[in-house]
Write a protein that holds these residues in place. Structure first.
Motif, PDB file in Angstrom:
ATOM      1  N   VAL A  91      28.171 -38.387   1.970  1.00  0.00           N
ATOM      2  CA  VAL A  91      28.656 -37.190   2.653  1.00  0.00           C
ATOM      3  C   VAL A  91      29.816 -36.577   1.874  1.00  0.00           C
ATOM      4  O   VAL A  91      30.852 -37.213   1.671  1.00  0.00           O
ATOM      5  N   LEU A  92      29.624 -35.317   1.448  1.00  0.00           N
ATOM      6  CA  LEU A  92      30.709 -34.575   0.808  1.00  0.00           C
ATOM      7  C   LEU A  92      31.582 -33.882   1.851  1.00  0.00           C
ATOM      8  O   LEU A  92      32.805 -33.902   1.761  1.00  0.00           O
ATOM      9  N   ARG A  93      30.912 -33.251   2.799  1.00  0.00           N
ATOM     10  CA  ARG A  93      31.628 -32.580   3.892  1.00  0.00           C
ATOM     11  C   ARG A  93      30.831 -32.755   5.176  1.00  0.00           C
ATOM     12  O   ARG A  93      29.616 -32.767   5.164  1.00  0.00           O
ATOM     13  N   ALA A  94      31.571 -32.868   6.280  1.00  0.00           N
ATOM     14  CA  ALA A  94      30.907 -32.998   7.576  1.00  0.00           C
ATOM     15  C   ALA A  94      31.824 -32.487   8.668  1.00  0.00           C
ATOM     16  O   ALA A  94      33.018 -32.804   8.681  1.00  0.00           O
ATOM     17  N   SER A  95      31.282 -31.685   9.560  1.00  0.00           N
ATOM     18  CA  SER A  95      32.029 -31.276  10.742  1.00  0.00           C
ATOM     19  C   SER A  95      32.320 -32.506  11.597  1.00  0.00           C
ATOM     20  O   SER A  95      31.545 -33.464  11.615  1.00  0.00           O
ATOM     21  N   ALA A  96      33.440 -32.472  12.308  1.00  0.00           N
ATOM     22  CA  ALA A  96      33.768 -33.589  13.197  1.00  0.00           C
ATOM     23  C   ALA A  96      32.664 -33.810  14.224  1.00  0.00           C
ATOM     24  O   ALA A  96      32.401 -34.935  14.645  1.00  0.00           O
ATOM     25  N   ALA A  97      31.982 -32.723  14.619  1.00  0.00           N
ATOM     26  CA  ALA A  97      30.898 -32.852  15.600  1.00  0.00           C
ATOM     27  C   ALA A  97      29.760 -33.713  15.072  1.00  0.00           C
ATOM     28  O   ALA A  97      29.026 -34.327  15.856  1.00  0.00           O
ATOM     29  N   ALA A  98      29.587 -33.779  13.739  1.00  0.00           N
ATOM     30  CA  ALA A  98      28.527 -34.619  13.190  1.00  0.00           C
ATOM     31  C   ALA A  98      28.773 -36.087  13.499  1.00  0.00           C
ATOM     32  O   ALA A  98      27.832 -36.871  13.667  1.00  0.00           O
ATOM     33  N   ALA A 142      36.893 -22.268   1.428  1.00  0.00           N
ATOM     34  CA  ALA A 142      36.343 -21.483   0.327  1.00  0.00           C
ATOM     35  C   ALA A 142      37.230 -21.625  -0.910  1.00  0.00           C
ATOM     36  O   ALA A 142      38.440 -21.665  -0.825  1.00  0.00           O
ATOM     37  N   GLY A 143      36.613 -21.655  -2.042  1.00  0.00           N
ATOM     38  CA  GLY A 143      37.358 -21.819  -3.274  1.00  0.00           C
ATOM     39  C   GLY A 143      37.238 -23.224  -3.820  1.00  0.00           C
ATOM     40  O   GLY A 143      37.464 -23.451  -5.004  1.00  0.00           O
ATOM     41  N   THR A 144      36.907 -24.182  -2.968  1.00  0.00           N
ATOM     42  CA  THR A 144      36.760 -25.555  -3.444  1.00  0.00           C
ATOM     43  C   THR A 144      35.328 -25.840  -3.872  1.00  0.00           C
ATOM     44  O   THR A 144      35.071 -26.815  -4.550  1.00  0.00           O
ATOM     45  N   ASP A 145      34.386 -24.979  -3.450  1.00  0.00           N
ATOM     46  CA  ASP A 145      32.982 -25.194  -3.776  1.00  0.00           C
ATOM     47  C   ASP A 145      32.274 -23.856  -3.625  1.00  0.00           C
ATOM     48  O   ASP A 145      32.524 -23.123  -2.665  1.00  0.00           O
ATOM     49  N   THR A 146      31.362 -23.548  -4.514  1.00  0.00           N
ATOM     50  CA  THR A 146      30.689 -22.251  -4.439  1.00  0.00           C
ATOM     51  C   THR A 146      29.783 -22.127  -3.232  1.00  0.00           C
ATOM     52  O   THR A 146      29.406 -21.020  -2.850  1.00  0.00           O
ATOM     53  N   THR A 147      29.381 -23.245  -2.607  1.00  0.00           N
ATOM     54  CA  THR A 147      28.503 -23.171  -1.434  1.00  0.00           C
ATOM     55  C   THR A 147      29.257 -22.885  -0.152  1.00  0.00           C
ATOM     56  O   THR A 147      28.676 -22.426   0.827  1.00  0.00           O
ATOM     57  N   VAL A 148      30.564 -23.142  -0.134  1.00  0.00           N
ATOM     58  CA  VAL A 148      31.307 -23.041   1.117  1.00  0.00           C
ATOM     59  C   VAL A 148      31.349 -21.633   1.676  1.00  0.00           C
ATOM     60  O   VAL A 148      31.221 -21.444   2.897  1.00  0.00           O
ATOM     61  N   PRO A 149      31.517 -20.563   0.865  1.00  0.00           N
ATOM     62  CA  PRO A 149      31.508 -19.217   1.451  1.00  0.00           C
ATOM     63  C   PRO A 149      30.225 -18.910   2.197  1.00  0.00           C
ATOM     64  O   PRO A 149      30.241 -18.185   3.191  1.00  0.00           O
ATOM     65  N   VAL A 150      29.096 -19.442   1.718  1.00  0.00           N
ATOM     66  CA  VAL A 150      27.836 -19.232   2.437  1.00  0.00           C
ATOM     67  C   VAL A 150      27.845 -19.986   3.757  1.00  0.00           C
ATOM     68  O   VAL A 150      27.445 -19.470   4.807  1.00  0.00           O
ATOM     69  N   LEU A 151      28.329 -21.234   3.729  1.00  0.00           N
ATOM     70  CA  LEU A 151      28.361 -22.043   4.942  1.00  0.00           C
ATOM     71  C   LEU A 151      29.271 -21.438   5.993  1.00  0.00           C
ATOM     72  O   LEU A 151      29.089 -21.645   7.192  1.00  0.00           O
ATOM     73  N   ALA A 152      30.297 -20.683   5.539  1.00  0.00           N
ATOM     74  CA  ALA A 152      31.250 -20.103   6.478  1.00  0.00           C
ATOM     75  C   ALA A 152      30.596 -19.115   7.424  1.00  0.00           C
ATOM     76  O   ALA A 152      31.135 -18.822   8.499  1.00  0.00           O
ATOM     77  N   ALA A 153      29.441 -18.573   7.046  1.00  0.00           N
ATOM     78  CA  ALA A 153      28.757 -17.596   7.900  1.00  0.00           C
ATOM     79  C   ALA A 153      27.883 -18.249   8.953  1.00  0.00           C
ATOM     80  O   ALA A 153      27.338 -17.560   9.817  1.00  0.00           O
ATOM     81  N   LEU A 154      27.762 -19.576   8.897  1.00  0.00           N
ATOM     82  CA  LEU A 154      26.864 -20.277   9.808  1.00  0.00           C
ATOM     83  C   LEU A 154      27.594 -20.746  11.054  1.00  0.00           C
ATOM     84  O   LEU A 154      28.775 -21.065  11.017  1.00  0.00           O
ATOM     85  N   ARG A 155      26.858 -20.810  12.143  1.00  0.00           N
ATOM     86  CA  ARG A 155      27.429 -21.275  13.406  1.00  0.00           C
ATOM     87  C   ARG A 155      27.161 -22.751  13.670  1.00  0.00           C
ATOM     88  O   ARG A 155      27.661 -23.302  14.634  1.00  0.00           O
ATOM     89  N   SER A 156      26.383 -23.364  12.850  1.00  0.00           N
ATOM     90  CA  SER A 156      25.947 -24.724  13.119  1.00  0.00           C
ATOM     91  C   SER A 156      27.005 -25.751  12.718  1.00  0.00           C
ATOM     92  O   SER A 156      27.903 -25.476  11.926  1.00  0.00           O
ATOM     93  N   THR A 157      26.858 -26.960  13.256  1.00  0.00           N
ATOM     94  CA  THR A 157      27.557 -28.122  12.717  1.00  0.00           C
ATOM     95  C   THR A 157      26.967 -28.407  11.340  1.00  0.00           C
ATOM     96  O   THR A 157      25.752 -28.356  11.162  1.00  0.00           O
ATOM     97  N   VAL A 158      27.825 -28.714  10.367  1.00  0.00           N
ATOM     98  CA  VAL A 158      27.393 -28.783   8.973  1.00  0.00           C
ATOM     99  C   VAL A 158      27.653 -30.163   8.386  1.00  0.00           C
ATOM    100  O   VAL A 158      28.708 -30.758   8.613  1.00  0.00           O
TER     101      VAL A 158
END
Length: 414
Positions: free
Chosen positions: A70-77, A45-61
């Motif tokens: 790809v800007l960001r990807a979970s290792a599981a992706a 959080a703090g690096t992008d305004t979308t990240v705080p929203v994504l932090a509430a999700l349980r999914s691989t992102v």
């Protein structure tokens, strides 16, 4: 008769308790991974305004920019083979991204993907949602439903296993106990049959343990929290575990091949597979022969690792080769009973290989021996895994300060 009944009840209870523990572990792992994903995203959080929203999700992102990089990807992706080289490479998901960009409407789909690049490997069962999040960016959320599917299959298979195979040693112990009771006045007779009862009890214990182990493997979690596995260490440990048995049967063990190869997954499970293959080779070989284990890269695909276990044993006929990976199937039933074989070893090998995105191959000829080859995807250089940082080496790529630990689950591409 009292102690014998107690032994049987304890064995059955242990099997049922083991199943309960396995199912509990499956559920707890899923909850832990979900919590970890949220925490890792929150750390960005703090690096992008979308990240705080994504932090509430349980999914691989996975987050894509307006050029589908790809800007960001979970290792599981990467584990799910959705993302490679900073791009979405899974055709179904890529098509969903294109539809979202064309229509502006979110897309949902159940997607089945291979666990690796090896033909015949296992599969992940995923639920994928793709949606636009503004500024030309697209968000991909991935839920892994593989474990949920396998837990249900696990329950069914456990009941089938118990009814199919446990009744054999249980019935033998009961018969031996009745025989001992009838000849209780003859000490030599009692000692003889007591020894047979101990042998059946040991076989029952091994069988229960292997059923629990096979049931645990069916959760399909080998690649959910992967680690870097050094094949040299795996082979060395597996050979060490079977050395005493090989020496007892006057069988020479030889290990060699390409060194320094790595794969992704669970080191303990891969070691168990190689050990099971060596156990099988030793069990079905004659004294004063040789069992070899060799490691190499595939001749046609250098991204595939091959671990071959070669014996000079009795061999397997063409008809039986199609069945050797079935549960409880034994090529030589008399030899298996004499050596304590349960018929589950190769089933475990098959499941572990599939859960690591690989497979197992067999070549054999009657009287000439057999070669079982474990085929696994090689760990690509630079691909992130759960136990090592996936961001840039200077800490900036993941959005963390230079003196903060690098994020372990989210790869950020600048």
């Amino acid at each position: 008769m009292g102690p014998i009944v107690t032994v049987l009840l304890v064995a059955a209870a242990a099997a049922l308790v083991g199943l309960g523990v396995v199912i509990g572990v499956v559920l707890s792992r899923r909850e832990r991974r979900a919590a970890t994903s949220a925490a890792d995203l929150a750390g960005l959080a703090g690096t992008d305004t979308t990240v705080p929203v994504l932090a509430a999700l349980r999914s691989t992102v996975v987050v894509l920019d307006d050029d589908d990089e790809v800007l960001r990807a979970s290792a599981a992706a990467y584990t799910f083979n959705i993302v490679r080289d900073d791009a979405v490479v899974e055709p179904t998901v890529a098509a969903m991204v294109n539809r979202v960009r064309a229509s502006g409407q979110a897309q949902d789909a159940a997607v089945t993907v291979s666990r690796g690049r090896v033909p015949g490997a296992g599969q992940f069962h995923l639920q994928v949602r793709v949606a636009g999040i503004g500024q030309g960016r697209v968000l991909i959320l991935i839920e892994d439903h593989t474990a949920a599917r396998r837990v249900e299959a696990m329950r069914r298979d456990f009941v089938a296993n118990v009814s199919h195979e446990l009744k054999t040693p249980v019935g033998a112990i009961q018969l031996l106990a009745e025989t001992v009771e009838a000849g209780a006045d003859d000490p030599d007779f009692v000692r003889d049959y007591s020894g047979r009862m101990r042998k059946e009890a040991r076989r029952l214990g091994v069988l229960v343990q292997e059923i629990i182990e096979l049931t645990r493997l069916q959760e399909g979690d080998a690649l959910a929290e992967p680690e870097v596995v050094d094949i040299d260490d795996v082979v060395a440990e597996a050979v060490d575990r079977v050395r005493v048995e090989a020496d007892g049967r006057q069988i020479t063990l030889v290990a060699g091949g390409t060194r320094g190869l790595q794969v992704r997954g669970d080191a303990a499970l891969i070691t168990t597979v190689v050990r099971n293959l060596l156990d099988n080779a030793i069990r079905y070989s004659e004294p004063r022969t040789r069992v070899s284990v060799g490691v190499s890269l595939d001749a046609e695909d250098p991204d595939i690792v091959r671990i071959a276990v070669v014996d000079q044993g009795i061999g397997i006929s063409k008809e039986e080769q199609e069945r050797v990976f079935e549960r409880f199937y034994r090529v030589d039933k008399a030899r298996s009973r004499a050596t304590g074989g349960t018929g589950l070893g190769l089933s475990i090998v098959k499941h572990v290989a599939a859960d690591h995105g690989g497979t197992v191959e067999l070549w054999s000829a009657v009287g000439r021996g057999s070669t079982f080859t474990l085929v696994l995807p090689r760990l690509p250089e630079g691909e992130p895994v759960e136990d090592e940082p996936a961001g840039g080496g200077d800490g900036s790529a993941g959005g963390a300060a230079a003196d903060e630990p690098a994020d372990e689950s989210i790869r950020s591409v600048s």
